[in-house]
Every structure is written in structure tokens, then in C-alpha cells.
Motif scaffolding. Structure first.
Motif, PDB file in Angstrom:
ATOM      1  N   UNK A 180       0.789  -1.232   0.000  1.00  0.00           N
ATOM      2  CA  UNK A 180       0.000   0.000   0.000  1.00  0.00           C
ATOM      3  C   UNK A 180       0.814   1.271   0.000  1.00  0.00           C
ATOM      4  N   UNK A 181       2.117   1.197   0.269  1.00  0.00           N
ATOM      5  CA  UNK A 181       2.908   2.423   0.187  1.00  0.00           C
ATOM      6  C   UNK A 181       2.895   2.978  -1.233  1.00  0.00           C
ATOM      7  N   UNK A 182       2.731   2.138  -2.214  1.00  0.00           N
ATOM      8  CA  UNK A 182       2.644   2.615  -3.598  1.00  0.00           C
ATOM      9  C   UNK A 182       1.352   3.389  -3.856  1.00  0.00           C
ATOM     10  N   UNK A 183       0.411   3.281  -2.929  1.00  0.00           N
ATOM     11  CA  UNK A 183      -0.866   3.995  -3.048  1.00  0.00           C
ATOM     12  C   UNK A 183      -0.976   5.115  -2.016  1.00  0.00           C
ATOM     13  N   UNK A 184       0.119   5.408  -1.326  1.00  0.00           N
ATOM     14  CA  UNK A 184       0.112   6.423  -0.274  1.00  0.00           C
ATOM     15  C   UNK A 184       0.689   7.725  -0.802  1.00  0.00           C
ATOM     16  N   UNK A 185      -0.030   8.814  -0.571  1.00  0.00           N
ATOM     17  CA  UNK A 185       0.336  10.084  -1.189  1.00  0.00           C
ATOM     18  C   UNK A 185       1.726  10.573  -0.815  1.00  0.00           C
ATOM     19  N   UNK A 186       2.125  10.394   0.455  1.00  0.00           N
ATOM     20  CA  UNK A 186       3.439  10.924   0.836  1.00  0.00           C
ATOM     21  C   UNK A 186       4.558  10.197   0.106  1.00  0.00           C
ATOM     22  N   UNK A 187       4.393   8.897  -0.122  1.00  0.00           N
ATOM     23  CA  UNK A 187       5.402   8.139  -0.870  1.00  0.00           C
ATOM     24  C   UNK A 187       5.397   8.521  -2.351  1.00  0.00           C
ATOM     25  N   UNK A 346       6.616  16.631   3.104  1.00  0.00           N
ATOM     26  CA  UNK A 346       5.287  16.348   2.585  1.00  0.00           C
ATOM     27  C   UNK A 346       4.243  17.038   3.443  1.00  0.00           C
ATOM     28  N   UNK A 347       3.303  17.707   2.768  1.00  0.00           N
ATOM     29  CA  UNK A 347       2.205  18.385   3.453  1.00  0.00           C
ATOM     30  C   UNK A 347       0.883  17.835   2.919  1.00  0.00           C
ATOM     31  N   UNK A 348       0.265  16.923   3.638  1.00  0.00           N
ATOM     32  CA  UNK A 348      -0.989  16.331   3.154  1.00  0.00           C
ATOM     33  C   UNK A 348      -2.080  17.378   3.013  1.00  0.00           C
ATOM     34  N   UNK A 349      -2.654  17.439   1.806  1.00  0.00           N
ATOM     35  CA  UNK A 349      -3.711  18.414   1.561  1.00  0.00           C
ATOM     36  C   UNK A 349      -3.239  19.845   1.740  1.00  0.00           C
ATOM     37  N   UNK A 350      -1.930  20.078   1.593  1.00  0.00           N
ATOM     38  CA  UNK A 350      -1.391  21.424   1.761  1.00  0.00           C
ATOM     39  C   UNK A 350      -1.214  21.833   3.199  1.00  0.00           C
ATOM     40  N   UNK A 353       2.000  18.925   8.836  1.00  0.00           N
ATOM     41  CA  UNK A 353       1.643  17.951   9.866  1.00  0.00           C
ATOM     42  C   UNK A 353       2.317  18.258  11.189  1.00  0.00           C
ATOM     43  N   UNK A 354       3.246  19.224  11.178  1.00  0.00           N
ATOM     44  CA  UNK A 354       3.864  19.670  12.412  1.00  0.00           C
ATOM     45  C   UNK A 354       4.451  18.526  13.206  1.00  0.00           C
ATOM     46  N   UNK A 355       4.060  18.443  14.464  1.00  0.00           N
ATOM     47  CA  UNK A 355       4.586  17.395  15.337  1.00  0.00           C
ATOM     48  C   UNK A 355       3.680  16.179  15.405  1.00  0.00           C
ATOM     49  N   UNK A 356       2.671  16.109  14.530  1.00  0.00           N
ATOM     50  CA  UNK A 356       1.753  14.963  14.565  1.00  0.00           C
ATOM     51  C   UNK A 356       2.512  13.677  14.287  1.00  0.00           C
ATOM     52  N   UNK A 357       2.170  12.644  15.027  1.00  0.00           N
ATOM     53  CA  UNK A 357       2.828  11.353  14.843  1.00  0.00           C
ATOM     54  C   UNK A 357       1.771  10.266  14.700  1.00  0.00           C
ATOM     55  N   UNK A 358       2.211   9.148  14.077  1.00  0.00           N
ATOM     56  CA  UNK A 358       1.352   7.967  14.002  1.00  0.00           C
ATOM     57  C   UNK A 358      -0.004   8.248  13.399  1.00  0.00           C
ATOM     58  N   UNK A 359      -1.066   7.835  14.106  1.00  0.00           N
ATOM     59  CA  UNK A 359      -2.416   7.959  13.584  1.00  0.00           C
ATOM     60  C   UNK A 359      -2.810   9.414  13.365  1.00  0.00           C
ATOM     61  N   UNK A 360      -2.290  10.311  14.192  1.00  0.00           N
ATOM     62  CA  UNK A 360      -2.630  11.726  14.030  1.00  0.00           C
ATOM     63  C   UNK A 360      -2.187  12.243  12.679  1.00  0.00           C
ATOM     64  N   UNK A 361      -1.005  11.809  12.227  1.00  0.00           N
ATOM     65  CA  UNK A 361      -0.520  12.227  10.912  1.00  0.00           C
ATOM     66  C   UNK A 361      -1.271  11.508   9.807  1.00  0.00           C
ATOM     67  N   UNK A 362      -1.556  10.228  10.010  1.00  0.00           N
ATOM     68  CA  UNK A 362      -2.240   9.451   8.977  1.00  0.00           C
ATOM     69  C   UNK A 362      -3.628  10.017   8.669  1.00  0.00           C
ATOM     70  N   UNK A 363      -4.295  10.563   9.685  1.00  0.00           N
ATOM     71  CA  UNK A 363      -5.657  11.068   9.475  1.00  0.00           C
ATOM     72  C   UNK A 363      -5.697  12.256   8.523  1.00  0.00           C
ATOM     73  N   UNK A 365      -4.358  12.330   5.659  1.00  0.00           N
ATOM     74  CA  UNK A 365      -4.166  11.850   4.294  1.00  0.00           C
ATOM     75  C   UNK A 365      -5.139  10.706   4.024  1.00  0.00           C
ATOM     76  N   UNK A 366      -5.492  10.455   2.765  1.00  0.00           N
ATOM     77  CA  UNK A 366      -6.342   9.296   2.455  1.00  0.00           C
ATOM     78  C   UNK A 366      -5.691   8.000   2.912  1.00  0.00           C
ATOM     79  N   UNK A 367      -6.508   7.044   3.349  1.00  0.00           N
ATOM     80  CA  UNK A 367      -6.024   5.745   3.784  1.00  0.00           C
ATOM     81  C   UNK A 367      -5.565   4.954   2.561  1.00  0.00           C
ATOM     82  N   UNK A 368      -4.271   4.606   2.468  1.00  0.00           N
ATOM     83  CA  UNK A 368      -3.805   3.900   1.270  1.00  0.00           C
ATOM     84  C   UNK A 368      -4.429   2.517   1.120  1.00  0.00           C
ATOM     85  N   UNK A 369      -4.805   1.879   2.227  1.00  0.00           N
ATOM     86  CA  UNK A 369      -5.494   0.588   2.143  1.00  0.00           C
ATOM     87  C   UNK A 369      -6.828   0.745   1.410  1.00  0.00           C
ATOM     88  N   UNK A 370      -7.512   1.852   1.694  1.00  0.00           N
ATOM     89  CA  UNK A 370      -8.769   2.120   1.002  1.00  0.00           C
ATOM     90  C   UNK A 370      -8.511   2.513  -0.448  1.00  0.00           C
TER      91      UNK A 370
END
Length: 468
Positions: A180-187, A346-350, A353-363, A365-370
Motif C-alpha cells: 500500500x505504500x505505492x498507493x500512499x500520497x506521501x510516498x 510532505x504536506x498532506x492536503x497542503x 503535519x507539524x509534530x503529529x505522529x502515528x495515527x494523528x498524521x495518517x488522518x 491523508x487518504x487511507x492507502x489501504x482504502x
């Protein structure tokens, strides 16, 4: 001796006609299935563990109309029932698309055939050893496919996947592999920065990691056969899992292949069992460290570990002539120059993400699994080419080469391992089948010892392990 009644030219013409007709028929099916918004697309789930249940939920959560879950299969009936229960207790939007009655809940190692027969799109999420044979059956039946990584556990399995990938193209089938990293925007954005913008210059080396804790273990039930016990504990058997360098670390290895633009030409490394030494843990190592060398001379250091109480890392880093890029599936992807100054992030949606980590950062961006399932179903409806099986097979073989290098203690070449005849996974598995490995009188399973030949195992009273 019989005299041919058809000339070679006529036979060739007939084969061309049949091939053309089959391709046209496949194209028509792919188009007509989505011709009307009310058309039902029947999804079948083969492999009802956590990943399979998640993949089914994602397949039912796309914005495409008419998608329903039609049939499920697992080696264990209770897992099939559990997956359906979980899906029916998700959101109302998912639950209403679960259209599986009792007659379409199949169990046993050979149950996959019944799901393939009854569905339009199949999700292949069984233990990886089964993947080549399930993929072959689905392609031969003309089904669109989502299959999890890795796509095989040995070179014969990889070759089968590559062979069937060509048939899938001929049949106009769509195939997505769960890297799914191939479907993840930051990658994807990072790849653009590296390949098109040249932000770090030419890649000269890198490191990829999946270092974490252990994995589940399931005790043998009194009523279980040895075969079903091994399938239930599939992660610990090479013939079912391919070891965790293959089952898990393939994600990071795939990123290396993707960013460098091809597979390595050689591998050498080391590994073993330091924490996971109990015989119940069957065959696999608890750590691997591999040095992959690519055709352009770039070397990637690969680490994966299943040990508790140690530092963890799941990420990729690549060094270039002008800087270094850091990748992380939390979305925290950035690049520095050789002075340590940030030159891109990388700035998701412009958004920063600052200091966001883990799930906070993932939220953010679109879920690559989806996204994987959104992309697959859109390709089916719009009849766009889509076949991930090629790079899925290449990255699987890269991971297998790493395992073969650590198991053997030898430096191995790509062509050598790609053409290996060592087959861990049997061709056919039924409830009556014998597993390809068995415990000895003391309950120990064969474990690879680097540098050992068959005679060395025999001297210690151990079962030999064929590696290359």
C-alpha cells in the motif's frame, strides 16, 4: 501414425482467432459488468483473518455502485463466521452490502475454488504460500483480483505469479497487490521529488527497516491435525509465510526497488533466532540483516527484527548526491541537504503535519489501504489497465533472496535465486494432505543453519533444510 487434418497455417489462424475472441470477450465482460450503476459486482473473500476482513470492508467502502460481498472461504469455518460477524457490525453502509448466506460460507484448504466460481472480484488474503495457486485459479477463471503481499514463498511460486500476470493482461483483468505504500500520497509525492525534481540527486545508498516486537502464537487444539495446526500458526512456517522478511519487511524492500527502479543483482547477510528459540516457534528467524546490491552499484541495508525490549523502527531512508530523504508510513516524509537543512517535506492536503505522529498524521491523508480498492474498482468500471502482479512478484523475490542469503550465509545472485528449483509450498493442499514439514520426535521443526550442508544437520540429529 495419424495424419494431421489441419495445416500449420490453419492451426495458427485458429489460435489467433481464439485468442482474439477471448480477449474481446474479456473486454466485453469488463465493460458490461459496470455498464449500469445498478449492476451487482460480487466480491469473494478468500482468507478471513484480520487483513482479509479489513480488505473486504475496504472493498465495500468504495464509492462504486452495486458492490456486494457474495461469498467467503477460510481453512477454518469459525474464522469465516467471525469475519462476517465483524463486517455486519461495522458501519451500516458496509453491513448492508454483506449478502452472504449460509450456502456461500466455505471452509477447508480447497474452499477457495467455490468462491472463485461464484464471484466477479476475489480478495486473496490467505497465508502467502497459497497465493500463487489461488492467483492462478482466479486468473484462469477470468476474475479481477486484489491479493495481499507477499505473492509467494519460493521461486517456483514467483515464477507462477509472473506467468499468470501475463495471462491476466491477455484477459484484460485488473490486479492490485497490497503493497500500500505505492498507493500512499506521501510516498508518491516523495518519488516525484526524487525522480522528477532530483531533490536529493542520484541515489547512492539507503537503509530500510521493519524492526518490531513478536507475533501471535496459537496452541495446538486436541482435535487438530498437524496440517491444520501449521495452517493456524502459518506465520512460523517457511512454506506458509516465507519468514517475516518476506511477509512483513517486503513493504520496505518494495520501496527500495521502487525508488531505485529495479531489483537487486545480489544479496548477502546474516540472521538467526536469539529470543524466539523455543521449538514451538517452528522454523522462522527472529532477525535478518541483508545487504542488497543493485545493478548501478547502489547498496541498500535491510533490517527486520521480531524481538521485544529493543528499539523499533519501520521506515526507509535514501541518501543521494545532494541530500537524504526520509520516508515513514505515518506521513512524516521529508528531505534534508547534506548540511541537515530541510529542503522538502510532505504536506498532506497542503497542511503542515507539524509534530503529529502515528495515527494523528495518517488522518490528514487518504487511507492507502482504502485507495487500493478504490483504484481497483475504478479500473474495472472504467476499463483501464491495472496489473500490480509484476512488481509484486519482483519485490517478493527480492525478499525471498534476502531470506535465502541469511539462511545459507552465502552471497547470492538474482538469476541464481530466480531460477531456484527449491519449492517449499506443495502444489495441492486438501484436508487429507500431509504438510511438507513435520516435527521430529522431540517436536522440533527444521530450522536453517547458515553454512550447514546436509551432513552437518545429520551429525547433530537435525532435519536438513534445502535453501538454494
Amino acid at each position: 501414425m495419424n495424419t494431421p487434418t489441419t495445416t500449420p497455417a490453419a492451426a495458427t489462424s485458429r489460435r489467433q482467432f481464439i485468442g482474439t475472441t477471448a480477449a474481446a470477450s474479456a473486454l466485453t465482460v469488463a465493460q458490461s459488468a459496470w455498464a449500469a450503476g445498478s449492476d451487482e459486482i460480487k466480491v469473494g473473500l478468500i482468507g478471513c483473518g484480520g487483513r482479509g476482513t479489513g480488505a473486504a470492508s475496504q472493498a465495500l467502502s468504495t464509492n462504486q455502485p452495486g458492490v456486494t460481498l457474495h461469498a467467503v472461504a477460510d481453512a477454518f469455518k469459525e474464522k469465516a463466521d467471525g469475519a462476517l460477524s465483524n463486517l455486519r457490525n461495522k458501519s451500516a453502509a458496509v453491513a448492508e452490502k454483506v449478502k452472504v448466506d449460509d450456502s456461500r460460507i466455505f471452509a477447508g484448504p480447497d474452499a477457495y475454488q467455490k468462491v472463485i466460481e461464484s464471484c466477479d472480484v476475489v480478495i486473496l488474503t490467505t497465508p502467502p504460500g497459497f497465493r500463487p495457486y489461488h492467483f492462478e485459479a482466479a486468473v484462469n477463471a477470468g476474475k479481477h483480483i486484489f491479493m495481499e503481499k507477499p505473492v509467494a514463498v519460493d521461486a517456483p511460486g514467483v515464477r507462477k505469479v509472473l506467468e499468470m500476470a501475463k495471462v491476466a493482461d491477455e484477459k484484460n483483468l485488473k490486479v492490485v497487490v497490497g503493497l500500500q505504500r505505492r498507493y500512499q500520497n506521501c510516498y508518491k509525492d516523495a518519488l516525484t521529488q526524487v525522480k522528477e525534481q532530483g531533490i536529493i540527486g542520484d541515489i547512492t545508498g539507503g537503509q530500510v527497516y521493519w524492526n518490531g516486537g513478536g507475533i501471535w502464537f496459537r496452541d495446538k487444539r486436541p482435535d487438530q491435525s498437524e496440517l491444520m495446526y501449521q495452517i493456524n500458526n502459518w506465520y512460523f512456517f517457511t512454506w506458509l509465510c516465507g519468514d517475516h522478511i518476506n511477509e512483513q519487511h517486503i513493504h520496505n524492500i518494495d520501496v527500495a526497488n521502487w525508488f531505485i527502479g529495479g531489483h537487486p543483482v545480489s544479496a548477502q547477510g546474516m540472521g538467526g533466532r536469539m529470543q524466539r528459540v523455543d521449538k514451538k516457534f517452528a522454523q522462522i528467524y527472529d532477525h535478518h540483516s541483508v545487504e542488497y546490491t543493485y545493478e548501478n552499484g547502489v547498496r541498500i541495508n535491510s533490517q527486520c527484527r521480531h524481538q521485544s525490549g529493543v528499539s523499533n523502527a519501520v521506515r526507509e531512508e535514501f541518501t543521494g548526491t545532494k541530500g537524504k530523504i526520509y520516508l515513514d508510513n505515518s506521513g512524516r516524509c521529508y528531505a534534508n541537504n547534506h548540511k541537515g537543512e530541510t529542503i522538502w517535506k510532505y504536506r498532506p492536503g497542503g497542511k503542515d503535519i507539524g509534530d503529529a505522529k502515528g495515527k494523528a498524521a495518517k488522518r490528514l491523508d487518504p487511507d492507502p489501504y482504502q485507495t487500493e480498492h478504490d483504484t481497483l474498482q475504478a479500473a474495472i468500471r472504467e476499463n483501464k489497465p491495472l496489473n500490480n502482479a509484476y512488481y509484486g512478484a519482483e519485490s517478493t523475490m527480492t525478499a525471498i533472496m534476502g531470506r535465502m542469503a541469511t539462511y545459507s550465509g552465502k552471497e547470492l545472485k538474482w538469476d541464481e535465486v530466480m531460477n531456484s528449483k527449491v519449492q517449499h509450498m506443495p502444489n495441492i493442499i486438501t484436508l487429507e494432505s500431509e504438510p511438507p514439514v513435520k516435527p521430529d520426535a522431540e517436536g522440533r521443526y527444521p530450522v536453517a543453519i547458515p553454512g550447514f550442508a546436509a551432513k552437518d544437520y545429520a551429525q547433530l540429529g537435525l532435519q536438513p533444510v534445502e535453501i538454494v
